[in-house]
Each structure stands twice: as C-alpha cells, then as structure tokens.
Design an enzyme around this catalytic site. Structure first.
Site, PDB file in Angstrom:
ATOM      1  N   GLU A 184      77.826 -30.302  57.260  1.00  0.00           N
ATOM      2  CA  GLU A 184      79.118 -30.014  57.881  1.00  0.00           C
ATOM      3  C   GLU A 184      80.153 -29.646  56.837  1.00  0.00           C
ATOM      4  O   GLU A 184      80.066 -30.060  55.683  1.00  0.00           O
ATOM      5  CB  GLU A 184      79.596 -31.209  58.719  1.00  0.00           C
ATOM      6  CG  GLU A 184      79.571 -32.556  57.999  1.00  0.00           C
ATOM      7  CD  GLU A 184      80.968 -33.108  57.732  1.00  0.00           C
ATOM      8  OE1 GLU A 184      81.929 -32.318  57.710  1.00  0.00           O
ATOM      9  OE2 GLU A 184      81.075 -34.325  57.521  1.00  0.00           O
ATOM     10  N   ARG A 227      79.426 -42.444  55.270  1.00  0.00           N
ATOM     11  CA  ARG A 227      78.510 -41.938  56.284  1.00  0.00           C
ATOM     12  C   ARG A 227      78.972 -40.623  56.915  1.00  0.00           C
ATOM     13  O   ARG A 227      78.775 -40.367  58.105  1.00  0.00           O
ATOM     14  CB  ARG A 227      78.237 -42.990  57.366  1.00  0.00           C
ATOM     15  CG  ARG A 227      77.730 -44.302  56.810  1.00  0.00           C
ATOM     16  CD  ARG A 227      77.406 -45.300  57.893  1.00  0.00           C
ATOM     17  NE  ARG A 227      76.156 -44.980  58.551  1.00  0.00           N
ATOM     18  CZ  ARG A 227      74.938 -45.302  58.090  1.00  0.00           C
ATOM     19  NH1 ARG A 227      74.817 -45.961  56.947  1.00  0.00           N
ATOM     20  NH2 ARG A 227      73.861 -44.975  58.759  1.00  0.00           N
ATOM     21  N   CYS A 274      76.194 -27.622  51.202  1.00  0.00           N
ATOM     22  CA  CYS A 274      75.088 -27.600  50.239  1.00  0.00           C
ATOM     23  C   CYS A 274      75.426 -28.225  48.888  1.00  0.00           C
ATOM     24  O   CYS A 274      74.600 -28.955  48.320  1.00  0.00           O
ATOM     25  CB  CYS A 274      74.572 -26.179  50.045  1.00  0.00           C
ATOM     26  SG  CYS A 274      75.731 -25.026  49.259  1.00  0.00           S
ATOM     27  N   HIS A 316      75.070 -20.775  47.333  1.00  0.00           N
ATOM     28  CA  HIS A 316      74.166 -21.834  47.778  1.00  0.00           C
ATOM     29  C   HIS A 316      73.480 -22.463  46.573  1.00  0.00           C
ATOM     30  O   HIS A 316      73.202 -21.793  45.581  1.00  0.00           O
ATOM     31  CB  HIS A 316      73.111 -21.280  48.743  1.00  0.00           C
ATOM     32  CG  HIS A 316      72.189 -22.325  49.287  1.00  0.00           C
ATOM     33  ND1 HIS A 316      72.629 -23.390  50.042  1.00  0.00           N
ATOM     34  CD2 HIS A 316      70.849 -22.503  49.145  1.00  0.00           C
ATOM     35  CE1 HIS A 316      71.608 -24.159  50.357  1.00  0.00           C
ATOM     36  NE2 HIS A 316      70.513 -23.650  49.821  1.00  0.00           N
ATOM     37  N   ASP A 360      65.306 -28.493  49.265  1.00  0.00           N
ATOM     38  CA  ASP A 360      66.657 -28.117  49.663  1.00  0.00           C
ATOM     39  C   ASP A 360      67.135 -29.024  50.792  1.00  0.00           C
ATOM     40  O   ASP A 360      66.707 -28.889  51.935  1.00  0.00           O
ATOM     41  CB  ASP A 360      66.676 -26.648  50.113  1.00  0.00           C
ATOM     42  CG  ASP A 360      68.067 -26.082  50.238  1.00  0.00           C
ATOM     43  OD1 ASP A 360      69.028 -26.867  50.294  1.00  0.00           O
ATOM     44  OD2 ASP A 360      68.196 -24.851  50.279  1.00  0.00           O
TER      45      ASP A 360
END
Length: 286
Positions: free
Chosen positions: A42, A67, A72, A111, A126
């Site tokens: 997210e 939490r 990435c 990324h 990944d």
C-alpha cells in the site's frame, strides 16, 4: 526451531510463522508467501501527506510494530533485513516496471527486488511487487515458477535486439484478475519488469524512493493503491474500486465512502486505519 533474535521473532509472528524456515528454496518460498499474505502492499502514506522512510528501523516500526503495509522500497527493505537475520545473504537490485509502459519510452528504475543466495545459487525474491504474487526464481534463463492463483512467472535473459533496458526480464502469464489491474487483457506472457545485477548502494534506493513517492503524475502520487496476496488468489484496490480474485472467481465492488473503505482495509487487507483519518484522502474530498 525458534529464534533468540527479538526482531526476527516479532517479524515471524507478524507473518504468522511459528518456526524458523529452512535455508533452502522451500524455506524462501514459505517465508515469502507468508510475508505477502500478511503484509499488504500500500501507498496510503503518500496521499496522506507523509514521507516514506526506507531505513531499517523506520520500516520495521511501520510494517511490523504498527502493522501497516508499504510499497516496494519498504517491503523489500524489511524482507532483506529479515532474510539476513535468517541466514540468507541477499542484496537489492533496481528494476524498470513495464506494466502499462508507453511504447518507445524506457521507464525509470522505480522498483526494488532482492538477489538471494540459496545454497550457493543466485535466486530473485520479491516481497514488494504490487502487481501480482511473484514466486522466488532461480537466476537462470528460462526459470519458471507457478503460484496458487493459477499464474506462471519466468525469467528471460535479455538480448540487445529485445529493445528492453536491462540484463534480465521477468514475465507473467495467467489470470488477469489475479493482478492489480495493470495487466494487459490476455493470459499470455507479458513483461513485468527488467533489471540489472549491478551493485545498488543505499543512496540509490533513497533516490529512487524519493522520486517514486514525490514526483507529480506518477502511479504512487496520483492513485491510492492497496493489494494483498491471498492463499489462492489476489485482492487489489485502486482508489475506490476493489477486485478480489479467489479460487477462480472474481468479485468487483465500488467503495462508497470512507467508512466502507476503512472496513475493507481491515477485513480484506489487514490494515486498521480509522475512517476519520481516511476522510483526508482526496478520493473522499467534497
């Protein structure tokens, strides 16, 4: 087997693993799958006006202690640290994502993935690709892996005539609904991202993270994206459109308001963010 490392123990509890995984390909897959199913992808701190920190302490606090999820650069920083604590030597690689790329335009390196030593062999792993669930793959031309959502991923060594920047290309074939919506509308092989094996310094990751999280008119500064791997599928939400692919069946739903959005985050993605905070998102403005 248990661990005496308190941070590793907290991480294993966060991803629902009671035992330390074995230091082999099976163990790597187990911890990766558990991570992806427990910790949502997210970007909500970006539209909420918060910065994205990618140092180890900040990422551990956010994704484990508080939490939350992350994108990435956060996910794979945590995964890298925890793999190292388990005994898997690893280092980051930067990649160019080709999903929805403009023809003739080379996408930037936005990324990060990991190169992992598994028994003396190089593998990629990944934990931070929001597009779909990517299984660990041995770094050899043609290596292929399958996931419970019915998809396949493979690695291909790039040649100059391929016209794609990088040394290696990750491709995916499988159900379109088991993605975050950026997949082309067919189930044949499609490029996901390309990458090189050169050394990546911490400042490279800081720079790429800053560009990705702040540059105007990019995916992460214009959209609210959330996704999570399910045991037999994938859940994704882009702004107020939710897609859940499970057991070969697909559910679509439009999210009406901040209260429903908060409930969906909690029930589908395991994220507890108060509706009062979510009303600040521009998708609920006015």
């Amino acid at each position: 087997m248990t661990t005496t490392d308190p941070r590793l123990a907290s991480y294993l509890d966060r991803i629902g693993r009671a035992a330390v995984p074995t230091l082999d390909a099976a163990g790597l897959l187990q911890v990766l799958a558990a991570h992806r199913q427990a910790i949502a992808f997210e970007n909500l701190d970006i539209p909420l006006g918060r910065g994205i920190a990618v140092d180890g302490d900040s990422v551990f606090d956010k994704l484990v202690a508080r939490r939350r999820g992350g994108y990435c650069f956060e996910q794979n920083r945590l995964f890298s640290d925890m793999l190292a604590a388990l005994g898997f030597a690893n280092r980051p690689l930067l990649a160019r994502v080709w999903l929805q790329a403009v023809p003739g335009v080379t996408p930037p390196r936005t990324h990060v993935l990991l190169l992992v030593d598994v028994g003396g062999e190089d593998w990629i792993a990944d934990a931070g690709f929001g597009g779909s669930f990517v299984p660990p793959l041995r770094l050899v031309d043609g290596a292929e892996g399958h996931t419970p959502d019915g998809a396949a991923h493979r690695l291909r060594r790039l040649m100059p005539e391929d016209g794609m920047a990088g040394e290696w290309l990750l491709e995916r074939a499988g159900p379109v609904a088991a993605t975050d919506g950026r997949s082309a509308p067919h189930e044949d092989w499609q490029p996901q991202y390309s990458f090189e094996l050169g050394q990546v310094a911490p400042i490279d990751l800081e720079q790429a993270n800053h560009w990705t999280s702040t540059r105007a008119e990019t995916r992460f500064t214009t959209l609210h994206v959330v996704s999570r791997v399910l045991p037999d599928g994938f859940a994704a939400m882009s702004d107020r459109r939710l897609t859940i692919y499970r057991g070969g069946e697909t559910e679509f739903r439009a999210i009406e308001d901040a209260a429903e959005y908060a409930t969906t985050l909690r029930d589908v993605f395991g994220l507890d963010i108060p509706a009062s905070e979510l009303t600040r998102l521009r998708i609920f403005a006015g």
